[in-house]
Design a protein around this motif. Sequence first.
Motif, PDB file in Angstrom:
ATOM      1  N   THR A  17      56.077 -37.413  21.304  1.00  0.00           N
ATOM      2  CA  THR A  17      55.195 -38.284  22.087  1.00  0.00           C
ATOM      3  C   THR A  17      54.256 -38.986  21.104  1.00  0.00           C
ATOM      4  O   THR A  17      54.260 -38.693  19.900  1.00  0.00           O
ATOM      5  CB  THR A  17      54.370 -37.466  23.101  1.00  0.00           C
ATOM      6  OG1 THR A  17      53.577 -36.506  22.380  1.00  0.00           O
ATOM      7  CG2 THR A  17      55.267 -36.746  24.105  1.00  0.00           C
ATOM      8  N   GLU A  18      53.451 -39.886  21.613  1.00  0.00           N
ATOM      9  CA  GLU A  18      52.521 -40.651  20.784  1.00  0.00           C
ATOM     10  C   GLU A  18      51.667 -39.729  19.904  1.00  0.00           C
ATOM     11  O   GLU A  18      51.419 -40.026  18.736  1.00  0.00           O
ATOM     12  CB  GLU A  18      51.624 -41.516  21.680  1.00  0.00           C
ATOM     13  CG  GLU A  18      50.588 -42.322  20.935  1.00  0.00           C
ATOM     14  CD  GLU A  18      51.180 -43.431  20.065  1.00  0.00           C
ATOM     15  OE1 GLU A  18      50.587 -43.724  19.007  1.00  0.00           O
ATOM     16  OE2 GLU A  18      52.219 -44.001  20.440  1.00  0.00           O
ATOM     17  N   GLU A  19      51.218 -38.601  20.454  1.00  0.00           N
ATOM     18  CA  GLU A  19      50.337 -37.705  19.690  1.00  0.00           C
ATOM     19  C   GLU A  19      51.009 -37.081  18.468  1.00  0.00           C
ATOM     20  O   GLU A  19      50.328 -36.612  17.556  1.00  0.00           O
ATOM     21  CB  GLU A  19      49.777 -36.602  20.587  1.00  0.00           C
ATOM     22  CG  GLU A  19      50.802 -35.584  21.025  1.00  0.00           C
ATOM     23  CD  GLU A  19      50.257 -34.556  21.986  1.00  0.00           C
ATOM     24  OE1 GLU A  19      49.299 -33.841  21.637  1.00  0.00           O
ATOM     25  OE2 GLU A  19      50.811 -34.460  23.096  1.00  0.00           O
ATOM     26  N   PHE A  20      52.348 -37.077  18.417  1.00  0.00           N
ATOM     27  CA  PHE A  20      53.085 -36.490  17.304  1.00  0.00           C
ATOM     28  C   PHE A  20      53.578 -37.530  16.299  1.00  0.00           C
ATOM     29  O   PHE A  20      54.433 -37.228  15.462  1.00  0.00           O
ATOM     30  CB  PHE A  20      54.271 -35.667  17.820  1.00  0.00           C
ATOM     31  CG  PHE A  20      53.874 -34.542  18.732  1.00  0.00           C
ATOM     32  CD1 PHE A  20      52.919 -33.615  18.361  1.00  0.00           C
ATOM     33  CD2 PHE A  20      54.462 -34.419  19.979  1.00  0.00           C
ATOM     34  CE1 PHE A  20      52.554 -32.579  19.200  1.00  0.00           C
ATOM     35  CE2 PHE A  20      54.106 -33.392  20.826  1.00  0.00           C
ATOM     36  CZ  PHE A  20      53.146 -32.465  20.448  1.00  0.00           C
ATOM     37  N   SER A  24      49.351 -41.642  14.813  1.00  0.00           N
ATOM     38  CA  SER A  24      48.326 -40.818  15.473  1.00  0.00           C
ATOM     39  C   SER A  24      47.772 -39.736  14.557  1.00  0.00           C
ATOM     40  O   SER A  24      46.594 -39.399  14.623  1.00  0.00           O
ATOM     41  CB  SER A  24      48.877 -40.174  16.736  1.00  0.00           C
ATOM     42  OG  SER A  24      49.117 -41.156  17.711  1.00  0.00           O
ATOM     43  N   MET A  25      48.627 -39.172  13.719  1.00  0.00           N
ATOM     44  CA  MET A  25      48.216 -38.071  12.844  1.00  0.00           C
ATOM     45  C   MET A  25      47.482 -38.554  11.594  1.00  0.00           C
ATOM     46  O   MET A  25      46.880 -37.761  10.887  1.00  0.00           O
ATOM     47  CB  MET A  25      49.444 -37.256  12.399  1.00  0.00           C
ATOM     48  CG  MET A  25      50.172 -36.541  13.500  1.00  0.00           C
ATOM     49  SD  MET A  25      49.215 -35.210  14.253  1.00  0.00           S
ATOM     50  CE  MET A  25      48.946 -34.155  12.850  1.00  0.00           C
ATOM     51  N   CYS A  37      53.858 -32.937  11.707  1.00  0.00           N
ATOM     52  CA  CYS A  37      54.361 -32.335  12.942  1.00  0.00           C
ATOM     53  C   CYS A  37      55.714 -31.669  12.718  1.00  0.00           C
ATOM     54  O   CYS A  37      56.000 -30.622  13.306  1.00  0.00           O
ATOM     55  CB  CYS A  37      54.447 -33.380  14.048  1.00  0.00           C
ATOM     56  SG  CYS A  37      52.820 -33.966  14.559  1.00  0.00           S
TER      57      CYS A  37
END
Length: 132
Positions: A17-20, A24-25, A37
Amino acid sequence: MQQPVIGMKARYELVVTEEFTAASMGSGLLPVFATPCMIAIMEGAATKCVQPCLEEGWSTVGSMINIKHMAPTPIGSNVYAEAELIENDGRRWLFSVRAYDEAGLIGDGVHERYSIENKRFLEKSAGRKTNV
């Protein structure tokens, strides 16, 4: 409690997902599966592999990882990591780790963990906090 056996394996899965993503990171600018991730799911697979071999109140902590991230994976893809125990010297555990997406291998390498007593480890951690 299960006895450790060289060759035992475990798997850890997630959906990208976007968070991974690298964007994002903060490990890159693109909306693809982030290397940190991928490392986390490799560590998750290794943790899952040996936890049944540990006494209550014990766990493992990562001490070394040497991996290659070889292919990009887009948002929405299913990814998984597999860890295989290749050495166990008492408290030291060494794993072969690989990560895959729907198209195949995306990363591989080795990962080392050490068994720790949770309470003592957390006490040691708390002792490192400084008052500023």
